[in-house]
Motif scaffolding. Structure first.
Motif, PDB file in Angstrom:
ATOM      1  N   PRO A 256       0.793  -1.234   0.000  1.00 45.29           N
ATOM      2  CA  PRO A 256       0.000   0.000   0.000  1.00 45.29           C
ATOM      3  C   PRO A 256       0.822   1.279   0.000  1.00 45.29           C
ATOM      4  O   PRO A 256       0.292   2.336  -0.330  1.00 45.29           O
ATOM      5  CB  PRO A 256      -0.819  -0.112   1.292  1.00 45.29           C
ATOM      6  CG  PRO A 256       0.000  -0.986   2.185  1.00 45.29           C
ATOM      7  CD  PRO A 256       0.693  -1.953   1.287  1.00 45.29           C
ATOM      8  N   ASP A 257       2.106   1.183   0.356  1.00 43.85           N
ATOM      9  CA  ASP A 257       2.906   2.407   0.429  1.00 43.85           C
ATOM     10  C   ASP A 257       3.905   2.521  -0.723  1.00 43.85           C
ATOM     11  O   ASP A 257       4.764   3.403  -0.707  1.00 43.85           O
ATOM     12  CB  ASP A 257       3.638   2.475   1.769  1.00 43.85           C
ATOM     13  CG  ASP A 257       3.794   3.900   2.265  1.00 43.85           C
ATOM     14  OD1 ASP A 257       3.102   4.794   1.732  1.00 43.85           O
ATOM     15  OD2 ASP A 257       4.604   4.127   3.189  1.00 43.85           O
ATOM     16  N   ASN A 258       3.774   1.629  -1.698  1.00 49.36           N
ATOM     17  CA  ASN A 258       4.569   1.711  -2.924  1.00 49.36           C
ATOM     18  C   ASN A 258       3.709   1.111  -4.034  1.00 49.36           C
ATOM     19  O   ASN A 258       3.924  -0.009  -4.485  1.00 49.36           O
ATOM     20  CB  ASN A 258       5.878   0.929  -2.779  1.00 49.36           C
ATOM     21  CG  ASN A 258       6.748   1.003  -4.029  1.00 49.36           C
ATOM     22  OD1 ASN A 258       6.503   1.828  -4.921  1.00 49.36           O
ATOM     23  ND2 ASN A 258       7.746   0.129  -4.122  1.00 49.36           N
ATOM     24  N   LEU A 259       2.715   1.864  -4.458  1.00 54.98           N
ATOM     25  CA  LEU A 259       1.702   1.305  -5.350  1.00 54.98           C
ATOM     26  C   LEU A 259       2.267   0.777  -6.669  1.00 54.98           C
ATOM     27  O   LEU A 259       1.777  -0.247  -7.171  1.00 54.98           O
ATOM     28  CB  LEU A 259       0.600   2.344  -5.598  1.00 54.98           C
ATOM     29  CG  LEU A 259      -0.243   2.722  -4.374  1.00 54.98           C
ATOM     30  CD1 LEU A 259      -1.391   3.640  -4.780  1.00 54.98           C
ATOM     31  CD2 LEU A 259      -0.781   1.495  -3.653  1.00 54.98           C
ATOM     32  N   PRO A 260       3.283   1.384  -7.276  1.00 50.83           N
ATOM     33  CA  PRO A 260       3.799   0.801  -8.517  1.00 50.83           C
ATOM     34  C   PRO A 260       4.276  -0.639  -8.372  1.00 50.83           C
ATOM     35  O   PRO A 260       4.191  -1.432  -9.309  1.00 50.83           O
ATOM     36  CB  PRO A 260       4.958   1.740  -8.881  1.00 50.83           C
ATOM     37  CG  PRO A 260       4.565   3.057  -8.292  1.00 50.83           C
ATOM     38  CD  PRO A 260       3.902   2.695  -6.993  1.00 50.83           C
ATOM     39  N   GLN A 261       4.764  -0.992  -7.189  1.00 54.49           N
ATOM     40  CA  GLN A 261       5.286  -2.348  -6.963  1.00 54.49           C
ATOM     41  C   GLN A 261       4.258  -3.430  -7.289  1.00 54.49           C
ATOM     42  O   GLN A 261       4.609  -4.532  -7.721  1.00 54.49           O
ATOM     43  CB  GLN A 261       5.742  -2.489  -5.502  1.00 54.49           C
ATOM     44  CG  GLN A 261       6.078  -3.927  -5.107  1.00 54.49           C
ATOM     45  CD  GLN A 261       6.515  -4.047  -3.662  1.00 54.49           C
ATOM     46  OE1 GLN A 261       7.083  -3.127  -3.090  1.00 54.49           O
ATOM     47  NE2 GLN A 261       6.256  -5.203  -3.056  1.00 54.49           N
ATOM     48  N   ASN A 262       2.993  -3.126  -7.125  1.00 50.14           N
ATOM     49  CA  ASN A 262       1.958  -4.150  -7.262  1.00 50.14           C
ATOM     50  C   ASN A 262       1.810  -4.679  -8.686  1.00 50.14           C
ATOM     51  O   ASN A 262       1.188  -5.722  -8.890  1.00 50.14           O
ATOM     52  CB  ASN A 262       0.632  -3.599  -6.745  1.00 50.14           C
ATOM     53  CG  ASN A 262       0.699  -3.293  -5.263  1.00 50.14           C
ATOM     54  OD1 ASN A 262       0.711  -4.182  -4.432  1.00 50.14           O
ATOM     55  ND2 ASN A 262       0.778  -2.010  -4.919  1.00 50.14           N
ATOM     56  N   ALA A 263       2.384  -3.989  -9.652  1.00 56.68           N
ATOM     57  CA  ALA A 263       2.341  -4.488 -11.021  1.00 56.68           C
ATOM     58  C   ALA A 263       3.084  -5.814 -11.165  1.00 56.68           C
ATOM     59  O   ALA A 263       2.804  -6.590 -12.078  1.00 56.68           O
ATOM     60  CB  ALA A 263       2.932  -3.457 -11.979  1.00 56.68           C
TER      61      ALA A 263
END
Length: 886
Positions: free
Chosen positions: A698-705
Motif C-alpha cells: 500500500p505504500d509503494n503502489l507501482p510495486q503491485n504491477a
C-alpha cells in the motif's frame, strides 16, 4: 428529466385503467406463483452481431439473457399487470413484441405486456430474450424478490425469487463467465484451484507457536513457555473501566477466563523508553515469561494491543501454552480502517458490534460508517423525522412520500434489510463500544451526490409542511431547486434527485443540522467527534463519461447517445447558474468541491479537527490548505491499472492525508475468486482473495504491477515520476449493493480483512521503498523478492488456517469458507485449501454422506467425487465442488 414520482405515476396509469380490484388481486396472486428462470446466454454480445453501440451501451458493451416465465395454472390473458425486478445492468432492448421493460430508477425496472401480448396459456413457459448493458459475470448481478402489481391490488413477491439462494432461479452460467474472448482470468474450479493452492503446504504447529497476529515489529523467542490453562490474573493499570472490561470479555470469548489463580498479566502506561520510531499511539513492549507477562504501552491503545498479542499466541485447541517472548511493536499506519456501508442495505447493530470486536483484536482503529446513500438513510436525526420514516424504508409507494421505492432485491415490503436505521441510543452504544476498544467511529453522510434518500425525505417533509401551511419551515431544509430541470443520470442510474443542490442555503443548513445532531450524540457518549466524512464522490452524469459518444459525432467502440439531451448535474438550476455568473464558483464541475469547502467551515466551527472525503469529491480544490479543518484526508480509490499508481501522488503532494482504499485490492464487496457463483460487483477487478490482499504493497503502489494482474487477467506496467510523501493509512471497504444479510456481511469481510489488518499494521520485508521514476512491468521486471513474499504468505496462510479462523468461530463470525481444490489422479483423491488447516470433506454419493479428507491417507475413489470445506466447529460448510477423474 422529469421528477421521478411524476414519471412513475404517469407510467403506471395505463396499468390501472378500469380494472376490477378483486380480479387484479387474483391476477397478482396467480403471477406470483409463476416459475421464474433467468439465464445469461451471451456476454460480449457486440462480437456476436448485436449493435451495442447503437443501443447506447457504455463502451458498446452489452450482453444477452433470457427470462422464462412458467404458468403453472390455467390460462391468463389479462394485460393489466407488471412484474417489478432489480436489474443491476439496465435492459436496453427486449427481443419480443409482446413485452417491454421500463427502467424506473436505479436498478428498479418493470416488465409489462404490450398491446401484442397473447397471454399465458395453461402450463405454458414463455421466453423473453433481453439485451442488457455491460456484462453479467457473477450470479449476484441478478437480484431476488421480483414482485407483481396490477391496478390498485396489493403487490406480491414472486415465490420462486423470494430467496437468497439465487441458484433456485438463475441458471448455471456455463461458458458465459468471461467478459470478452480475450479475458485471461482463470475460472476457479476444483482442479484449477488445486493448482493455485499447490505451492502452500501445511506447517507444523510448532512453527507457529511464537507467531503473533498481526506481525509485530520485533519479536525474540525466549526459553520456555507460559501456561494459561488456569486462565489469567489481570492487573490492568493504564486502562479505564470500559477498556478493561472489553479486554476481559475478549479473553473470555476466546476461552481464557479471568481467575485469581491464573497466569499473571500486568500492564502500565509509560511513554518513556520508546524510541522515536515507536513513539506513536498503539506502540507497546511485551515480555512473556513462564512466571507472568508484562505489557508497557505508549498509551492505553498500546496496552490494549499488547493484551491482544498475548491472546493471539493462544493455540486454537489443545493445552493453552504460549511461547515465552520479548516483543517491541508499533503500528505501521496511524489509520487502519474498515468501511461498512449500511445504506444500500441495512445491517444490524449486532453485526457492527461483532465487527468492532474483531477489529480491535486485529489492532484496527478506524471504523468508517457509511450512514447514507441514494438507497437509504440510516441514522435518526431529531427534528427531521422523515429521514428515517421515509428515507430508511423501502416499499411500493409510487409517490415516495411514505418510503423509497424498492431497490437491490428488497421487494415491495419493509420487512427486510432494505429497511432499517440506527436510533440515537443505538449509535451512542456503538460509539461507547468502539471507544472501549480504541476505535474511532468516522460517520459519513454522503453529499452532494449519492444523496437521494435525503433529497426524497426532505421533499416529503416539504410537502407535509406545505399542507400544514408552513412554507417558511417547509423550505428550511429542502435539498432540491424546483427550477432545476436538468436531465442527468447518476452512475447508478438515478435521476437528478440523486444530488442535493449545493447552491442552496437550505442544503448548507441541512448539512449543519445533521453534523450538529451527530456531534451531540458523540458528546452524549463521551466520545468526541474528531473526523467528519463528507462523502463527495461521483457527482456526475454517467452519460457524459468517456464510454459514450454523441450521435452527431460518433466514435467507434462507444455507446451512441443524443448528448443534446444530457446535462451535467445542476446545469439548469437557476440558483447554481446565478452563483456561477457571480463568479463564486468557476463552473458546474467545481460545485462539489465548492460545497465541500463550505461544509469544512461548519465542521471546523464545531471543533472537529479533521474532514475526510472520497478523493473525487475534492478534486477541484487547489490543495488541502483550502479547507477550514486542521487536516483533510482522502480515501484514494483509483484502480492501479487505470493510472492510480501515479495519480495517488497528486493528492499526497497537495497536503492531503491519503488513505489507500484501492478497489482492485481492498474492496471486500468484490468476489473472492473468479467463479460465477461468488458474490459481488467486479468493475475494478474480478477477484480479491486473501493472498492478493496480503501481497498488496500500500505504500509503494507501482510495486503491485509485479504481484497482480488487471481486471482482465493481464499484466500491466506502472511507475510514477513524482515524489511520494507516504500513505497515511489503509482501509478495507464493504459496499453493500449485493450484500443483503448480516451473514453475507461477515462472509464478505472475513477472513479477507485479516490480510488488510496485517498490511496496515506490519510492513513486510518484501515491500520495497518507493523510488521516484522506477518502473515495474508485470512479468518483465523482477524488483520484488517473490521467494520472500511466498515464504511470508505461507506463514500467514497457515496462521489463519490453523489458528485465526477458529477464533472467528468462537466469536460467532460467519466467515467465508474457501472452496477446496481437488483432483483425482490414478483413482486417488488429492485435495488442498488456500489456507492450510481448514478441514476438507469428500463424498462419493452426491453429498448424501461425508468423510474427512486427510492428505496423509488419500482415499481411493471410483469415479466422480464431491468435496467441500468445513468450519473448525463443524457447523458450516463451503459450496460443494464436483471432481471428475483426470
Amino acid at each position: 428529466m422529469r421528477f421521478i414520482a411524476t414519471t412513475i405515476a404517469v407510467a403506471t396509469l395505463g396499468l390501472a385503467g378500469c380494472s376490477n380490484s378483486v380480479n387484479d388481486q387474483q391476477t397478482v396472486h396467480r403471477i406470483s406463483q409463476f416459475g421464474v428462470s433467468y439465464q445469461v446466454t451471451q456476454n460480449d454480445a457486440a462480437a456476436h452481431g448485436v449493435d451495442c453501440a447503437a443501443l447506447g451501451a457504455d463502451w458498446a458493451a452489452c450482453n444477452r439473457a433470457t427470462i422464462k416465465l412458467t404458468n403453472p395454472g390455467p390460462a391468463l390473458n389479462s394485460k393489466n399487470w407488471a412484474i417489478w425486478m432489480s436489474n443491476v445492468h439496465q435492459t436496453i432492448k427486449v427481443d419480443s413484441d409482446q413485452f417491454r421493460i421500463v427502467h424506473i430508477v436505479d436498478d428498479l425496472s418493470r416488465l409489462e405486456p404490450t398491446s401484442n401480448f397473447k397471454g399465458f396459456a395453461a402450463g405454458e413457459s414463455v421466453e423473453i430474450p433481453i439485451i442488457n448493458e455491460y456484462w453479467q459475470l457473477f450470479i449476484t448481478d441478478i437480484m431476488p424478490r421480483w414482485y407483481v402489481t396490477a391496478g390498485k391490488a396489493e403487490p406480491e413477491i414472486m415465490v420462486s425469487t423470494n430467496t437468497e439462494d439465487l441458484t433456485t432461479f438463475v441458471e448455471p452460467f456455463g461458458d458465459n463467465w468471461k467478459r470478452f474472448a480475450g479475458d485471461k482470468n482463470v475460472l476457479m474450479t476444483a482442479e484449477s484451484r488445486f493448482a493455485k493452492n499447490a505451492d502452500v503446504s501445511l506447517l507444523p504447529a510448532a512453527a507457529l507457536q511464537a507467531e503473533i497476529f498481526p506481525t509485530p515489529l520485533k519479536a525474540t523467542r525466549l526459553n520456555g513457555n507460559a501456561d494459561l490453562s488456569r486462565g489469567v490474573l489481570f492487573n490492568l493499570s493504564g486502562l479505564n473501566t470500559d477498556e478493561a472490561r472489553a479486554a476481559e470479555q475478549r479473553f473470555a470469548l476466546m476461552g481464557v477466563k479471568v481467575n485469581s489463580r491464573g497466569y499473571p498479566v500486568s500492564t502500565r502506561i509509560d511513554s518513556r523508553g520508546f524510541s522515536d520510531s515507536m513513539a506513536v499511539s498503539g506502540a507497546y513492549r511485551l515480555e512473556v515469561l513462564p512466571g507472568g507477562a508484562t505489557i508497557v504501552g505508549y498509551d492505553s491503545a498500546g496496552v490494549y494491543y499488547g493484551l491482544m498479542s498475548v491472546l493471539s499466541l493462544v493455540p486454537a485447541s489443545g493445552p493453552q501454552k504460549i511461547a515465552a517472548l520479548r516483543v517491541e511493536d508499533a503500528p505501521r499506519f496511524a489509520y487502519r480502517g474498515m468501511f461498512l456501508d449500511v445504506a444500500r442495505n441495512f445491517h444490524s447493530k449486532q453485526v457492527v458490534l461483532r465487527l468492532l470486536d474483531q477489529m480491535a483484536a486485529m489492532k484496527m482503529n478506524k471504523f468508517h460508517f457509511h450512514l447514507s446513500d441514494d438507497e437509504g438513510w440510516r441514522i435518526e436525526i431529531p427534528g427531521l423525522p422523515e429521514l428515517t420514516e421515509t428515507g430508511a424504508r423501502r416499499c411500493h409507494d409510487l409517490t415516495e412520500q411514505q418510503c423509497l421505492l424498492p431497490q437491490l432485491g428488497s421487494g415491495p415490503f419493509s420487512d427486510n434489510n432494505g429497511s432499517g436505521y440506527f436510533t440515537r441510543s443505538d449509535y451512542i452504544e456503538i460509539l461507547k463500544y468502539a471507544r472501549a476498544r480504541n476505535i474511532e467511529v468516522i460517520p459519513e453522510i454522503d453529499m452532494p451526490a449519492h444523496a437521494r434518500a435525503a433529497v426524497i425525505s426532505m421533499e416529503a417533509r416539504y410537502q407535509r409542511l406545505m399542507r400544514e401551511g408552513k412554507p417558511d419551515e417547509a423550505g428550511e431544509y429542502r435539498l432540491r431547486d424546483p427550477s432545476d430541470t436538468s436531465n442527468t443520470t447518476s452512475v447508478q442510474f438515478y435521476d437528478r434527485t440523486s444530488y442535493l443542490n449545493p447552491c442552496l442555503d437550505s442544503s448548507l443548513r441541512f448539512a449543519d443540522k445533521v453534523i450538529t445532531e451527530i456531534d451531540l450524540m458523540h458528546q452524549q457518549a463521551g466520545v468526541p467527534l474528531t473526523t467528519w466524512h463528507f462523502g463527495g464522490d461521483e457527482a456526475k452524469n454517467i452519460y457524459l463519461g468517456a464510454g459514450y459518444t454523441d450521435i452527431r459525432h460518433p466514435e467507434a467502440g462507444k455507446g451512441i447517445k443524443d448528448m443534446s439531451h444530457e446535462d451535467k448535474p445542476w446545469a439548469k438550476s437557476k440558483v447554481c447558474q446565478r452563483i456561477i455568473k457571480d463568479g463564486k464558483v468557476e463552473d458546474l464541475s467545481h460545485l462539489p468541491s465548492y460545497f465541500g469547502l463550505k461544509v469544512s467551515r461548519i465542521v471546523a466551527e464545531k471543533g472537529i479537527g479533521d474532514m475526510q472525503a472520497w478523493q473525487d469529491g475534492l478534486k477541484d480544490a487547489n490543495a488541502a490548505s483550502d479547507f477550514a479543518t486542521q487536516h483533510v484526508r482522502v480515501n484514494f480509490w483509483d484502480t492501479l491499472f487505470w493510472g492510480g499508481a501515479s495519480s495517488v501522488n497528486d493528492w499526497a503532494n497537495k497536503g492531503y492525508q491519503v488513505v489507500i482504499s484501492n478497489p482492485d485490492y481492498v474492496y471486500l464487496d468484490f468476489p473472492a475468486e473468479v467463479n460465477p457463483l461468488e458474490r459481488g460487483y467486479y468493475w475494478g477487478t474480478r477477484y480479491n482473495d486473501e493472498r492478493k490482499v496480503f501481497s498488496f504493497a500500500p505504500d509503494n503502489l507501482p510495486q503491485n504491477a509485479e504481484t497482480s494482474v488487471d481486471r482482465d487477467g493481464n499484466t500491466f506496467d506502472t511507475k510514477s515520476e513524482q515524489p511520494w510523501p507516504g500513505a497515511y493509512g489503509l482501509s478495507a471497504q464493504l459496499w453493500s449493493e449485493t450484500v443483503r444479510t448480516d451473514g453475507q456481511v461477515e462472509s464478505m469481510i472475513f477472513p479477507r480483512v485479516l490480510a488488510v489488518a496485517e498490511r496496515s499494521w506490519h510492513r513486510a520485508a518484501w515491500e520495497q521503498d518507493y523510488q521516484q521514476g522506477r518502473e515495474y512491468q508485470g512479468g518483465k521486471t523482477h524488483h520484488v523478492d517473490q521467494q520472500a513474499l511466498h515464504r511470508d504468505w505461507q506463514r500467514f496462510a497457515n496462521l489463519l488456517g490453523q489458528r485465526e479462523l477458529a477464533r472467528l468461530d468462537k466469536a460467532g463470525i460467519a466467515w467465508r469458507l474457501p472452496q477446496p481444490g481437488a483432483v483425482i489422479v490414478d483413482s486417488y483423491l488429492q485435495a488442498n485449501t488456500a489456507l492450510p488447516g481448514i478441514l476438507v470433506e469428500y463424498s462419493i454419493d452426491e453429498g448424501r454422506s461425508w468423510q474427512r479428507y486427510s492428505d496423509s491417507h488419500r482415499p481411493l475413489v471410483n469415479g466422480e467425487v464431491w468435496v467441500r470445506t468445513s468450519s473448525t466447529d463443524g457447523k458450516r460448510f463451503s459450496r460443494t465442488e464436483h471432481v471428475m477423474p483426470l
